[in-house]
Design a protein around this motif. Structure first.
Motif, PDB file in Angstrom:
ATOM      1  N   THR A  25       0.833  -1.201   0.000  1.00 28.73           N
ATOM      2  CA  THR A  25       0.000   0.000   0.000  1.00 28.73           C
ATOM      3  C   THR A  25       0.872   1.257   0.000  1.00 28.73           C
ATOM      4  O   THR A  25       0.618   2.204  -0.750  1.00 28.73           O
ATOM      5  CB  THR A  25      -0.950   0.008   1.214  1.00 28.73           C
ATOM      6  OG1 THR A  25      -1.818  -1.127   1.118  1.00 28.73           O
ATOM      7  CG2 THR A  25      -1.779   1.273   1.284  1.00 28.73           C
ATOM      8  N   GLY A  28       2.502   1.585  -3.380  1.00 28.11           N
ATOM      9  CA  GLY A  28       1.506   2.029  -4.352  1.00 28.11           C
ATOM     10  C   GLY A  28       1.199   3.510  -4.222  1.00 28.11           C
ATOM     11  O   GLY A  28       0.965   4.196  -5.223  1.00 28.11           O
ATOM     12  N   GLY A  31       4.444   5.189  -5.554  1.00 31.53           N
ATOM     13  CA  GLY A  31       4.819   4.771  -6.906  1.00 31.53           C
ATOM     14  C   GLY A  31       6.254   4.302  -7.030  1.00 31.53           C
ATOM     15  O   GLY A  31       6.739   4.028  -8.122  1.00 31.53           O
ATOM     16  N   ASP A  74       0.879   0.829 -12.026  1.00 29.72           N
ATOM     17  CA  ASP A  74      -0.517   0.623 -11.616  1.00 29.72           C
ATOM     18  C   ASP A  74      -0.672  -0.328 -10.432  1.00 29.72           C
ATOM     19  O   ASP A  74      -1.551  -1.189 -10.430  1.00 29.72           O
ATOM     20  CB  ASP A  74      -1.358   0.109 -12.798  1.00 29.72           C
ATOM     21  CG  ASP A  74      -1.460   1.133 -13.911  1.00 29.72           C
ATOM     22  OD1 ASP A  74      -1.333   2.333 -13.622  1.00 29.72           O
ATOM     23  OD2 ASP A  74      -1.670   0.728 -15.069  1.00 29.72           O
ATOM     24  N   LEU A  75       0.164  -0.165  -9.417  1.00 30.49           N
ATOM     25  CA  LEU A  75       0.037  -0.992  -8.212  1.00 30.49           C
ATOM     26  C   LEU A  75      -1.158  -0.491  -7.413  1.00 30.49           C
ATOM     27  O   LEU A  75      -1.194   0.660  -6.979  1.00 30.49           O
ATOM     28  CB  LEU A  75       1.312  -0.931  -7.369  1.00 30.49           C
ATOM     29  CG  LEU A  75       1.278  -1.686  -6.040  1.00 30.49           C
ATOM     30  CD1 LEU A  75       0.989  -3.171  -6.246  1.00 30.49           C
ATOM     31  CD2 LEU A  75       2.602  -1.504  -5.294  1.00 30.49           C
ATOM     32  N   LYS A  76      -2.158  -1.357  -7.273  1.00 28.61           N
ATOM     33  CA  LYS A  76      -3.363  -1.045  -6.500  1.00 28.61           C
ATOM     34  C   LYS A  76      -3.533  -2.145  -5.466  1.00 28.61           C
ATOM     35  O   LYS A  76      -3.443  -3.326  -5.785  1.00 28.61           O
ATOM     36  CB  LYS A  76      -4.580  -0.980  -7.413  1.00 28.61           C
ATOM     37  CG  LYS A  76      -4.505   0.125  -8.437  1.00 28.61           C
ATOM     38  CD  LYS A  76      -5.707   0.126  -9.361  1.00 28.61           C
ATOM     39  CE  LYS A  76      -5.530   1.190 -10.414  1.00 28.61           C
ATOM     40  NZ  LYS A  76      -5.634   0.687 -11.762  1.00 28.61           N
ATOM     41  N   PHE A  82      -3.894  -7.560  -4.522  1.00 32.53           N
ATOM     42  CA  PHE A  82      -3.207  -6.442  -5.155  1.00 32.53           C
ATOM     43  C   PHE A  82      -3.146  -6.683  -6.657  1.00 32.53           C
ATOM     44  O   PHE A  82      -3.165  -7.822  -7.125  1.00 32.53           O
ATOM     45  CB  PHE A  82      -1.817  -6.186  -4.562  1.00 32.53           C
ATOM     46  CG  PHE A  82      -0.789  -7.267  -4.799  1.00 32.53           C
ATOM     47  CD1 PHE A  82       0.126  -7.154  -5.842  1.00 32.53           C
ATOM     48  CD2 PHE A  82      -0.716  -8.368  -3.969  1.00 32.53           C
ATOM     49  CE1 PHE A  82       1.082  -8.127  -6.062  1.00 32.53           C
ATOM     50  CE2 PHE A  82       0.244  -9.353  -4.172  1.00 32.53           C
ATOM     51  CZ  PHE A  82       1.148  -9.230  -5.213  1.00 32.53           C
ATOM     52  N   ILE A  84      -1.015  -5.379 -10.196  1.00 31.42           N
ATOM     53  CA  ILE A  84       0.244  -4.749 -10.572  1.00 31.42           C
ATOM     54  C   ILE A  84       0.509  -4.984 -12.049  1.00 31.42           C
ATOM     55  O   ILE A  84       0.126  -6.013 -12.599  1.00 31.42           O
ATOM     56  CB  ILE A  84       1.422  -5.281  -9.710  1.00 31.42           C
ATOM     57  CG1 ILE A  84       2.677  -4.451  -9.936  1.00 31.42           C
ATOM     58  CG2 ILE A  84       1.659  -6.777  -9.962  1.00 31.42           C
ATOM     59  CD1 ILE A  84       3.753  -4.671  -8.886  1.00 31.42           C
TER      60      ILE A  84
END
Length: 169
Positions: A25, A28, A31, A74-76, A82, A84
């Motif tokens: 988290t 993310g 970044g 795009d790590l969510k 998760f 990625i």
């Protein structure tokens, strides 16, 4: 002995998965990875909720290890999984990985490793619940240290099984 109705083994695994969730988290949100940190994450490709391309699934039918280091996007992160973006042989891929599918997490920059006992997709139930903390290699080593084999003496920092603390029925 009494039966463990609380299931401390599951609670401990969930808590340690929370460490991974929190770290991802934070990465993310910024970044990027702080300092020299980078992660090796091993997961079961056939676990419920895992979404990877058919090409990756055929190449890694049981499990795969991804490296989160310099190139990811795009790590969510949600409570349960998760997402990625990573590149495999210059081909961009989006992966969706539930935390329950994660078998291992390793950050070699600080010699931190977690390993989870995750049943394979066709297993009906977990027969053992194990959280392991393997000894990590000396500074400068490239690979994580291996767990002791059956029959080998377990030294400090080797495998710790929660089954040893679980009351037998």
């Amino acid at each position: 002995m009494a039966q463990d109705h609380i299931r401390y083994d599951i609670l401990a695994q969930d808590a340690l998965r929370g460490v991974i969730r929190k770290v991802l988290t934070e990465v993310g949100a910024t970044g990027r990875l702080p300092g020299d940190h980078h992660f090796f994450i091993t997961f079961l490709t056939g676990a419920p909720g895992v979404r990877i391309s058919q090409h990756l699934k055929s190449k890694y039918p049981e499990q795969m290890t991804i490296v989160i280091q310099h190139q990811f996007w795009d790590l969510k992160v949600t409570e349960s999984l998760f997402e990625i973006g990573l590149s495999f042989s210059d081909v961009p891929e989006k992966l969706v990985i539930p935390f329950n599918a994660v078998r291992g997490f390793y950050d070699p920059s600080v010699n931190f490793e977690l390993e989870f006992d995750v049943p394979l997709a066709d297993d009906e139930e977990i027969t053992t619940s194990e959280i392991t903390a393997y000894p990590v290699p000396a500074e400068g080593a490239d690979e994580p240290a291996a767990a002791p084999k059956d029959g080998e003496e377990k030294k400090p920092g080797s495998v710790v099984s929660l089954d040893a603390f679980r009351k037998k029925q």
